[in-house]
Design a protein around this motif. Structure first.
Motif, PDB file in Angstrom:
ATOM      1  N   GLY A  80       0.840  -1.206   0.000  1.00  0.00           N
ATOM      2  CA  GLY A  80       0.000   0.000   0.000  1.00  0.00           C
ATOM      3  C   GLY A  80       0.871   1.251   0.000  1.00  0.00           C
ATOM      4  N   GLN A  81       0.211   2.391  -0.040  1.00  0.00           N
ATOM      5  CA  GLN A  81       0.945   3.669  -0.030  1.00  0.00           C
ATOM      6  C   GLN A  81       1.484   3.953   1.379  1.00  0.00           C
ATOM      7  OE1 GLN A  81       1.174   6.053  -2.851  1.00  0.00           O
ATOM      8  NE2 GLN A  81       0.838   4.057  -3.778  1.00  0.00           N
ATOM      9  N   HIS A  82       2.724   4.406   1.446  1.00  0.00           N
ATOM     10  CA  HIS A  82       3.299   4.763   2.747  1.00  0.00           C
ATOM     11  C   HIS A  82       4.385   5.825   2.499  1.00  0.00           C
ATOM     12  CE1 HIS A  82       5.257   4.556   6.617  1.00  0.00           C
ATOM     13  NE2 HIS A  82       4.232   3.844   7.067  1.00  0.00           N
ATOM     14  N   PRO A  83       4.432   6.876   3.342  1.00  0.00           N
ATOM     15  CA  PRO A  83       5.439   7.928   3.109  1.00  0.00           C
ATOM     16  C   PRO A  83       6.878   7.411   3.176  1.00  0.00           C
ATOM     17  CG  PRO A  83       4.175   8.332   5.149  1.00  0.00           C
ATOM     18  CD  PRO A  83       3.494   7.229   4.422  1.00  0.00           C
ATOM     19  N   VAL A  84       7.130   6.391   4.016  1.00  0.00           N
ATOM     20  CA  VAL A  84       8.503   5.856   4.097  1.00  0.00           C
ATOM     21  C   VAL A  84       8.847   5.093   2.808  1.00  0.00           C
ATOM     22  CG1 VAL A  84      10.054   4.309   5.367  1.00  0.00           C
ATOM     23  CG2 VAL A  84       8.463   5.774   6.621  1.00  0.00           C
ATOM     24  N   ALA A  85       7.841   4.393   2.248  1.00  0.00           N
ATOM     25  CA  ALA A  85       8.050   3.692   0.967  1.00  0.00           C
ATOM     26  C   ALA A  85       8.383   4.713  -0.106  1.00  0.00           C
ATOM     27  CB  ALA A  85       6.790   2.895   0.596  1.00  0.00           C
ATOM     28  N   LYS A  86       7.654   5.823  -0.097  1.00  0.00           N
ATOM     29  CA  LYS A  86       7.914   6.885  -1.086  1.00  0.00           C
ATOM     30  C   LYS A  86       9.328   7.446  -0.912  1.00  0.00           C
ATOM     31  CE  LYS A  86       6.373  11.460  -2.553  1.00  0.00           C
ATOM     32  NZ  LYS A  86       6.857  11.240  -3.910  1.00  0.00           N
ATOM     33  N   ALA A  87       9.726   7.704   0.354  1.00  0.00           N
ATOM     34  CA  ALA A  87      11.067   8.263   0.601  1.00  0.00           C
ATOM     35  C   ALA A  87      12.139   7.306   0.088  1.00  0.00           C
ATOM     36  CB  ALA A  87      11.244   8.529   2.098  1.00  0.00           C
ATOM     37  N   ALA A  88      11.957   5.987   0.338  1.00  0.00           N
ATOM     38  CA  ALA A  88      12.952   4.995  -0.095  1.00  0.00           C
ATOM     39  C   ALA A  88      13.055   4.971  -1.617  1.00  0.00           C
ATOM     40  CB  ALA A  88      12.576   3.608   0.440  1.00  0.00           C
ATOM     41  N   LYS A  89      11.874   4.927  -2.292  1.00  0.00           N
ATOM     42  CA  LYS A  89      11.906   4.862  -3.768  1.00  0.00           C
ATOM     43  C   LYS A  89      12.464   6.151  -4.365  1.00  0.00           C
ATOM     44  CE  LYS A  89       8.344   1.532  -4.917  1.00  0.00           C
ATOM     45  NZ  LYS A  89       7.196   1.262  -5.793  1.00  0.00           N
ATOM     46  N   ASP A  90      12.086   7.297  -3.787  1.00  0.00           N
ATOM     47  CA  ASP A  90      12.566   8.568  -4.345  1.00  0.00           C
ATOM     48  C   ASP A  90      14.067   8.739  -4.122  1.00  0.00           C
ATOM     49  OD1 ASP A  90       9.986   8.979  -5.116  1.00  0.00           O
ATOM     50  OD2 ASP A  90       9.550  10.582  -3.691  1.00  0.00           O
ATOM     51  N   ALA A  91      14.574   8.280  -2.975  1.00  0.00           N
ATOM     52  CA  ALA A  91      16.025   8.377  -2.727  1.00  0.00           C
ATOM     53  C   ALA A  91      16.784   7.486  -3.711  1.00  0.00           C
ATOM     54  CB  ALA A  91      16.342   7.980  -1.283  1.00  0.00           C
ATOM     55  N   ALA A  92      16.244   6.278  -3.961  1.00  0.00           N
ATOM     56  CA  ALA A  92      16.897   5.366  -4.916  1.00  0.00           C
ATOM     57  C   ALA A  92      16.875   5.972  -6.318  1.00  0.00           C
ATOM     58  CB  ALA A  92      16.201   4.009  -4.903  1.00  0.00           C
ATOM     59  N   ALA A  93      15.735   6.581  -6.688  1.00  0.00           N
ATOM     60  CA  ALA A  93      15.642   7.222  -8.011  1.00  0.00           C
ATOM     61  C   ALA A  93      16.613   8.411  -8.076  1.00  0.00           C
ATOM     62  CB  ALA A  93      14.209   7.681  -8.268  1.00  0.00           C
ATOM     63  N   GLY A  94      16.763   9.123  -6.950  1.00  0.00           N
ATOM     64  CA  GLY A  94      17.700  10.249  -6.908  1.00  0.00           C
ATOM     65  C   GLY A  94      19.130   9.780  -7.140  1.00  0.00           C
ATOM     66  N   ALA A  95      19.471   8.616  -6.578  1.00  0.00           N
ATOM     67  CA  ALA A  95      20.826   8.072  -6.770  1.00  0.00           C
ATOM     68  C   ALA A  95      21.078   7.796  -8.249  1.00  0.00           C
ATOM     69  CB  ALA A  95      21.000   6.800  -5.948  1.00  0.00           C
ATOM     70  N   VAL A  96      20.066   7.243  -8.928  1.00  0.00           N
ATOM     71  CA  VAL A  96      20.212   6.978 -10.366  1.00  0.00           C
ATOM     72  C   VAL A  96      20.401   8.292 -11.121  1.00  0.00           C
ATOM     73  CG1 VAL A  96      19.073   6.100 -12.444  1.00  0.00           C
ATOM     74  CG2 VAL A  96      18.865   4.845 -10.290  1.00  0.00           C
ATOM     75  N   LEU A  97      19.610   9.302 -10.737  1.00  0.00           N
ATOM     76  CA  LEU A  97      19.698  10.597 -11.432  1.00  0.00           C
ATOM     77  C   LEU A  97      21.105  11.196 -11.299  1.00  0.00           C
ATOM     78  CD1 LEU A  97      18.142  12.752 -13.020  1.00  0.00           C
ATOM     79  CD2 LEU A  97      17.531  13.810 -10.827  1.00  0.00           C
ATOM     80  N   VAL A  98      21.677  11.091 -10.083  1.00  0.00           N
ATOM     81  CA  VAL A  98      23.034  11.629  -9.868  1.00  0.00           C
ATOM     82  C   VAL A  98      24.023  10.947 -10.817  1.00  0.00           C
ATOM     83  CG1 VAL A  98      24.955  11.705  -8.211  1.00  0.00           C
ATOM     84  CG2 VAL A  98      22.654  12.323  -7.465  1.00  0.00           C
ATOM     85  N   THR A  99      23.936   9.602 -10.919  1.00  0.00           N
ATOM     86  CA  THR A  99      24.889   8.898 -11.795  1.00  0.00           C
ATOM     87  C   THR A  99      24.629   9.226 -13.261  1.00  0.00           C
ATOM     88  OG1 THR A  99      23.561   6.877 -11.993  1.00  0.00           O
ATOM     89  CG2 THR A  99      25.140   6.957 -10.179  1.00  0.00           C
ATOM     90  N   ALA A 100      23.334   9.361 -13.638  1.00  0.00           N
ATOM     91  CA  ALA A 100      23.008   9.614 -15.049  1.00  0.00           C
ATOM     92  C   ALA A 100      23.476  11.013 -15.470  1.00  0.00           C
ATOM     93  CB  ALA A 100      21.512   9.459 -15.283  1.00  0.00           C
ATOM     94  N   VAL A 101      23.260  12.017 -14.609  1.00  0.00           N
ATOM     95  CA  VAL A 101      23.702  13.383 -14.955  1.00  0.00           C
ATOM     96  C   VAL A 101      25.228  13.416 -15.055  1.00  0.00           C
ATOM     97  CG1 VAL A 101      23.848  15.776 -14.090  1.00  0.00           C
ATOM     98  CG2 VAL A 101      21.666  14.540 -13.992  1.00  0.00           C
ATOM     99  N   THR A 102      25.897  12.735 -14.108  1.00  0.00           N
ATOM    100  CA  THR A 102      27.367  12.679 -14.147  1.00  0.00           C
ATOM    101  C   THR A 102      27.840  11.994 -15.429  1.00  0.00           C
ATOM    102  OG1 THR A 102      27.356  12.520 -11.748  1.00  0.00           O
ATOM    103  CG2 THR A 102      29.414  11.976 -12.832  1.00  0.00           C
ATOM    104  N   ALA A 103      27.113  10.928 -15.836  1.00  0.00           N
ATOM    105  CA  ALA A 103      27.496  10.199 -17.055  1.00  0.00           C
ATOM    106  C   ALA A 103      27.383  11.101 -18.284  1.00  0.00           C
ATOM    107  CB  ALA A 103      26.607   8.959 -17.223  1.00  0.00           C
ATOM    108  N   VAL A 104      26.334  11.914 -18.337  1.00  0.00           N
ATOM    109  CA  VAL A 104      26.171  12.815 -19.487  1.00  0.00           C
ATOM    110  C   VAL A 104      27.336  13.818 -19.519  1.00  0.00           C
ATOM    111  CG1 VAL A 104      24.759  14.681 -20.449  1.00  0.00           C
ATOM    112  CG2 VAL A 104      23.665  12.577 -19.630  1.00  0.00           C
ATOM    113  N   ILE A 105      27.686  14.361 -18.351  1.00  0.00           N
ATOM    114  CA  ILE A 105      28.788  15.343 -18.301  1.00  0.00           C
ATOM    115  C   ILE A 105      30.104  14.678 -18.726  1.00  0.00           C
ATOM    116  CG2 ILE A 105      30.150  16.831 -16.764  1.00  0.00           C
ATOM    117  CD1 ILE A 105      27.515  17.218 -15.128  1.00  0.00           C
ATOM    118  N   ILE A 106      30.357  13.457 -18.207  1.00  0.00           N
ATOM    119  CA  ILE A 106      31.597  12.749 -18.561  1.00  0.00           C
ATOM    120  C   ILE A 106      31.617  12.431 -20.061  1.00  0.00           C
ATOM    121  CG2 ILE A 106      32.823  10.530 -18.283  1.00  0.00           C
ATOM    122  CD1 ILE A 106      32.185  10.700 -15.308  1.00  0.00           C
ATOM    123  N   GLY A 107      30.458  11.994 -20.577  1.00  0.00           N
ATOM    124  CA  GLY A 107      30.365  11.700 -22.016  1.00  0.00           C
ATOM    125  C   GLY A 107      30.683  12.933 -22.841  1.00  0.00           C
TER     126      GLY A 107
END
Ligand SMILES: Nc1ncnc2c1ncn2[C@@H]1O[C@H](COP(=O)(O)OP(=O)(O)OP(=O)(O)O)[C@@H](O)[C@H]1O
Length: 121
Positions: A80-107
């Motif tokens: 079900g919906q839970h704010p802690v579940a949202k925080a966990a998923k959003d933090a994980a998505a944020g980690a991907v975003l950090v690596t993806a933006v860095t990859a574009v800059i390195i590329g």
């Protein structure tokens, strides 16, 4: 011992296949890495530049797979919906975003200048 190691490799490979099969972002990053690799193969990159590119590809794909693992675990623990579940998923998505933006800059830093040179000749 060796059989156990091979079995563990099989589990890891099945995790990678699961990520590719179910996550369109994993497929997108694999495609982006392939396109950059093809472009880079026409440029005279140094071994160090190739090493940085490969490390960057691995970082983004690994972050996507960890994000997938976190999403699966969160869905199992909190269907079900839970704010802690949202925080966990959003933090994980944020980690991907950090690596993806860095990859574009390195590329851009590595293949941008030689590509620019070719197209502006
Ligand atoms: N169990 C949950 N409880 C609360 N919020 C959730 C839950 N599951 C997902 N969310 C939130 O809903 C939003 C959308 O989640 P979703 O998993 O659909 O993201 P997405 O990035 O669009 O996914 P996809 O990887 O399928 O593209 C995000 O902010 C996420 O944190």
């Amino acid at each position: 011992m060796l059989a156990k190691f091979i079995r563990s490799l099989g589990y890891a490979w099945s995790g990678i296949r699961f990520g590719i099969r179910t996550q369109r972002h994993v497929r997108f990053h694999l495609l982006a890495a392939s396109v950059v690799s093809i472009l880079a193969s026409f440029l005279s990159l140094t071994r160090m530049e190739w090493a940085v590119l490969l490390l960057t590809f691995a970082l983004v794909i690994a972050a996507e797979l960890i994000n997938t693992a976190i999403e699966q675990a969160v869905d199992l623990a909190s269907p079900g919906q839970h704010p802690v579940a949202k925080a966990a998923k959003d933090a994980a998505a944020g980690a991907v975003l950090v690596t993806a933006v860095t990859a574009v800059i390195i590329g851009l830093l590595i293949i941008g200048p030689p590509l620019w040179h070719i197209f502006m000749k």
